[in-house]
Design an enzyme around this catalytic site. Structure first.
Site, PDB file in Angstrom:
ATOM      1  CG  ASN A  43      -0.445  -0.067   2.541  1.00 31.79           C
ATOM      2  OD1 ASN A  43       0.525  -0.772   2.796  1.00 31.79           O
ATOM      3  ND2 ASN A  43      -1.054   0.645   3.471  1.00 31.79           N
ATOM      4  CB  CYS A  54      -5.283  -1.169  -1.960  1.00 31.41           C
ATOM      5  SG  CYS A  54      -6.644  -0.258  -1.216  1.00 31.41           S
ATOM      6  CD  GLU A  56      -5.542  -5.756  -1.263  1.00 25.03           C
ATOM      7  OE1 GLU A  56      -6.169  -6.255  -0.316  1.00 25.03           O
ATOM      8  OE2 GLU A  56      -5.102  -4.585  -1.230  1.00 25.03           O
ATOM      9  CB  CYS A  93     -10.924  -2.283   0.563  1.00 26.87           C
ATOM     10  SG  CYS A  93     -10.290  -1.716  -1.046  1.00 26.87           S
ATOM     11  CB  CYS A  96      -8.847  -4.412  -3.425  1.00 29.38           C
ATOM     12  SG  CYS A  96      -7.680  -3.027  -3.456  1.00 29.38           S
TER      13      CYS A  96
END
Length: 139
Positions: A43, A54, A56, A93, A96
């Site tokens: 992140n 993020c 991801e 999240c 993501c």
């Protein structure tokens, strides 16, 4: 081929490179692409909060930049080392989850851990049921 434990280890390692001066919540992600290569991301926060990225998303960007287009498996590591079993998991999240959906099938494994190791595994469909994705647009 990388194992879930390999991906957790890669995500835990890259977590250390996260730029999280505001939340102090570092996250790392590792993706096994369809080529068999592993792509990592951390992140990256920004003083203008919505502009952060993020882990991801960072890993997906690395995967796409390298030419892969399918997520075979993904691992996400967040939280503190040695978290208690009741501690909240650091799952992707909502945004993501949708980004993962763009490149993954509903049965794609998403492994979640803390710096001490794997805590739980899900399928994308468990985290994002009845999702909207490329198939809805006939892709």
């Amino acid at each position: 081929m990388a194992t879930p434990e390999d991906l957790i280890a890669a995500a835990a390692a890259v977590r250390g490179n996260a730029h999280a001066p505001y939340s102090r919540f570092k996250v790392g992600a590792a993706i096994l692409g369809d080529s068999g290569r592993v792509f990592v991301g951390a992140n990256v926060e920004n003083a203008a909060y919505p502009q952060g990225q993020c882990a991801e998303s960072s890993a997906i960007g690395a995967m796409v930049a390298a030419g892969d287009r399918r997520i075979v498996m993904i691992a996400v590591v967040g939280g503190e080392p040695g978290g208690e079993p009741g501690d909240a998991l650091c799952t992707p999240c909502g945004g993501c989850r949708q980004r993962i959906r763009e490149f993954a099938a509903p049965d794609t494994a998403i492994h979640v851990g803390d710096p001490a190791g794997l805590r739980r595994s899900f399928t994308l469909d468990e985290l994002l049921p009845q999702s909207f994705g490329p198939t809805n647009l006939a892709f």
